[in-house]
Structures are given as C-alpha cells and as structure tokens.
Design a protein around this motif. Structure first.
Motif, short mmCIF file in Angstrom:
data_model
loop_
_atom_site.label_atom_id
_atom_site.label_comp_id
_atom_site.label_asym_id
_atom_site.label_seq_id
_atom_site.Cartn_x
_atom_site.Cartn_y
_atom_site.Cartn_z
N ARG A 203 -3.24 2.28 10.47
CA ARG A 203 -4.28 2.90 9.64
C ARG A 203 -5.16 3.82 10.46
N ARG A 204 -5.50 3.39 11.67
CA ARG A 204 -6.32 4.23 12.54
C ARG A 204 -5.60 5.52 12.88
N LYS A 205 -4.32 5.43 13.19
CA LYS A 205 -3.56 6.62 13.58
C LYS A 205 -3.31 7.56 12.40
N LEU A 206 -3.17 6.99 11.19
CA LEU A 206 -2.94 7.81 10.00
C LEU A 206 -4.24 8.35 9.42
N GLY A 207 -5.37 7.85 9.91
CA GLY A 207 -6.66 8.41 9.53
C GLY A 207 -7.14 8.05 8.15
N ASN A 208 -6.41 7.15 7.47
CA ASN A 208 -6.80 6.78 6.11
C ASN A 208 -6.22 5.40 5.82
N ASP A 209 -7.07 4.42 5.56
CA ASP A 209 -6.61 3.06 5.28
C ASP A 209 -5.73 2.99 4.04
N ASP A 210 -5.84 3.96 3.14
CA ASP A 210 -5.14 3.88 1.86
C ASP A 210 -3.63 4.07 1.98
N TRP A 211 -3.14 4.60 3.09
CA TRP A 211 -1.70 4.74 3.24
C TRP A 211 -1.01 3.37 3.12
N ILE A 212 -1.62 2.34 3.71
CA ILE A 212 -1.06 0.99 3.62
C ILE A 212 -2.09 0.11 2.93
N GLU A 213 -1.73 -0.37 1.77
CA GLU A 213 -2.66 -1.13 0.94
C GLU A 213 -2.53 -2.62 1.20
N THR A 214 -3.66 -3.31 1.32
CA THR A 214 -3.67 -4.76 1.44
C THR A 214 -3.63 -5.40 0.06
N ILE A 215 -2.66 -6.26 -0.14
CA ILE A 215 -2.57 -7.03 -1.38
C ILE A 215 -3.10 -8.42 -1.05
N ARG A 216 -4.30 -8.71 -1.46
CA ARG A 216 -4.99 -9.94 -1.06
C ARG A 216 -4.17 -11.18 -1.42
N GLY A 217 -4.09 -12.07 -0.44
CA GLY A 217 -3.38 -13.31 -0.64
C GLY A 217 -1.88 -13.20 -0.47
N PHE A 218 -1.39 -11.98 -0.17
CA PHE A 218 0.06 -11.85 -0.01
C PHE A 218 0.44 -11.01 1.20
N GLY A 219 0.10 -9.72 1.20
CA GLY A 219 0.54 -8.90 2.32
C GLY A 219 0.19 -7.44 2.14
N TYR A 220 1.20 -6.56 2.32
CA TYR A 220 0.95 -5.12 2.34
C TYR A 220 2.02 -4.36 1.56
N ARG A 221 1.63 -3.16 1.12
CA ARG A 221 2.60 -2.23 0.57
C ARG A 221 2.19 -0.81 0.94
N PHE A 222 3.16 0.09 0.93
CA PHE A 222 2.92 1.50 1.21
C PHE A 222 2.39 2.16 -0.05
N ASN A 223 1.38 2.99 0.12
CA ASN A 223 0.67 3.51 -1.05
C ASN A 223 0.90 5.01 -1.26
N GLY A 224 1.70 5.65 -0.39
CA GLY A 224 1.98 7.06 -0.59
C GLY A 224 3.04 7.26 -1.68
N GLU A 225 3.11 8.46 -2.19
CA GLU A 225 4.09 8.80 -3.23
C GLU A 225 5.12 9.78 -2.64
N PRO A 226 6.42 9.61 -2.97
CA PRO A 226 7.43 10.58 -2.51
C PRO A 226 7.06 11.98 -2.99
N ALA A 227 7.16 12.93 -2.07
CA ALA A 227 6.81 14.32 -2.42
C ALA A 227 7.95 14.97 -3.21
#
Length: 227
Positions: A203-227
């Motif tokens: 997240r620090r390197k991508l400059g935006n926490d929203d690229w990888i979303e935290t799903i509370r109580g479970f884990g993570y998912r990628f939040n970008g959309e295919p261009a």
C-alpha cells in the motif's frame, strides 16, 4: 553475468555459498564486514546483496535501510535471529528473502536465482492494466515489473506474488492463511501477521490503500478494475 555481493563474517559460510554461486555462473564478491562493502557500493551496484544481520562493525538491518534509501538493490538476509519480530523488520525494510541459520547453501542459491530471474527478466510485454479512480496500474508479467501511472514500482518477490495473485483473481477475497500458503512458498515461515506486513508495504509503494481492500474478519482483495 549477474553479480552478487555476500556480506558475512563467518568465512566458512561465506566461502561455501560463494562456491555454489560460482558453479552457477554467478560472479561473487565477498565481504566480512560492512565498511568494505559500503565503500564498494559507492563504485558499483550488484544485482543482489546477500547480507548477514549481525556483523562485527554494525547492524545489517540498519545498513540495508540506508542502502535502500539510495539504491534499488534486491536484498536477501542471512541471520541466526529467528524471532518473528526480526523477520517482520527485514520485510518492512524491503528484503526479498530472509534465511535463518543454519541453512543449506544449495537452497540459498536457488532462492538467489529466483530473485535474479525476477529482477532481470528479458523485456517483452504481457501486461494487464488496472484502474483505480484516476490511477493506472500496469502488471508486466514477462518482465516482472509494476508501473503506476508510468512510474516504476520496486517490489520484493513476496509483494509481487501477493499483488499479482490478488489482481488476477479480483474481486475474490483471500484470507491471510490462503495468501501465506499460495504466495510465499519457501518464504512462508512465520505467522499470518507476515501477510499484513507485506500488504502494508504494498500500500505504501502504490501510494493508495484502496488498491488492496481489507475485508474485516477475513482477509484482503484487490480493488482495482481491469482497464
């Protein structure tokens, strides 16, 4: 020919590892302390730095942090310090791998070859694009390179594995344990907290926490959309 600097105060360990690397056609320069390698780094940049953590003239973690602030050099730590907190420190600095002593020289050479292959792959495009708000993220699979809005983003092997795993399967959600088992492989020693550290660095390197979303109580998912 790839060049590796080995910084290790145990001459037997250093020489054994150097011998295996030379058999693989890899050029090696050996150092027993930080002072000489610091001088050499001012003159040349190796393809990989293999760095002991506890050295007679300083701390490898601190030295690596200083090096990373000046140069983008992949780093593999060698250390007898096997506490989770030490491993987390190494990952936060940006280590590509972390090997605890005692170790097999052949295994370390395999890890080194994987890092070198990732950082020196030939140029050819196979590059999905993803967008988030106004930003565009390009994942070049052939060259193992990430660019964000045209600028290169330097990732460790573990960070690369996690980001590409999530992006290729978005919007699927993955638990920390699933990411640990699927993405880290031989680097998977330690707890699920290791994944949190890698995601924090991403997240620090991508400059935006929203690229990888935290799903509370479970884990993570990628939040970008295919261009």
């Amino acid at each position: 020919m790839a060049e590796v600097f080995i910084v290790e105060d145990n001459e037997n360990v250093r020489d054994a590892l150097a011998a295996y690397l030379k058999l693989e056609g890899i050029e090696v320069r050996e150092f027993g302390a930080l002072g000489p390698v610091e001088t050499e780094l001012k003159r040349r940049t190796p393809d990989l730095l293999v760095l002991d953590v506890m050295l007679p003239d300083g701390d490898g973690f601190l030295f690596a942090k200083q090096v990373k602030s000046r140069k983008d050099i992949p780093i593999l730590f060698l250390t007898a310090r096997d506490q989770e907190s030490d491993r987390i420190t190494g990952l936060e600095i940006g280590a590509d791998d972390y090997v605890v002593k005692p170790f097999s020289s052949r295994e370390v050479v395999l890890r080194i070859k994987k890092i070198l292959a990732r950082t020196s792959s030939p140029s050819r495009q196979n590059s999905p694009d993803y967008v988030l708000q106004e930003s565009r993220l390009n994942i070049d699979q052939e060259r193992h390179r990430i660019t964000l809005d045209g600028g290169f983003v330097s990732l460790t092997a573990a960070e690369w594995n996690i980001l590409t795993h999530l992006a290729a399967r978005q919007p699927q959600v993955f638990s920390r344990l699933q990411l640990l088992e699927s993405c880290l492989g031989s680097m998977a020693e330690g707890s699920e907290r290791t994944i949190d550290t890698h995601v924090k660095n991403l997240r620090r390197k991508l400059g935006n926490d929203d690229w990888i979303e935290t799903i509370r109580g479970f884990g993570y998912r990628f939040n970008g959309e295919p261009a």
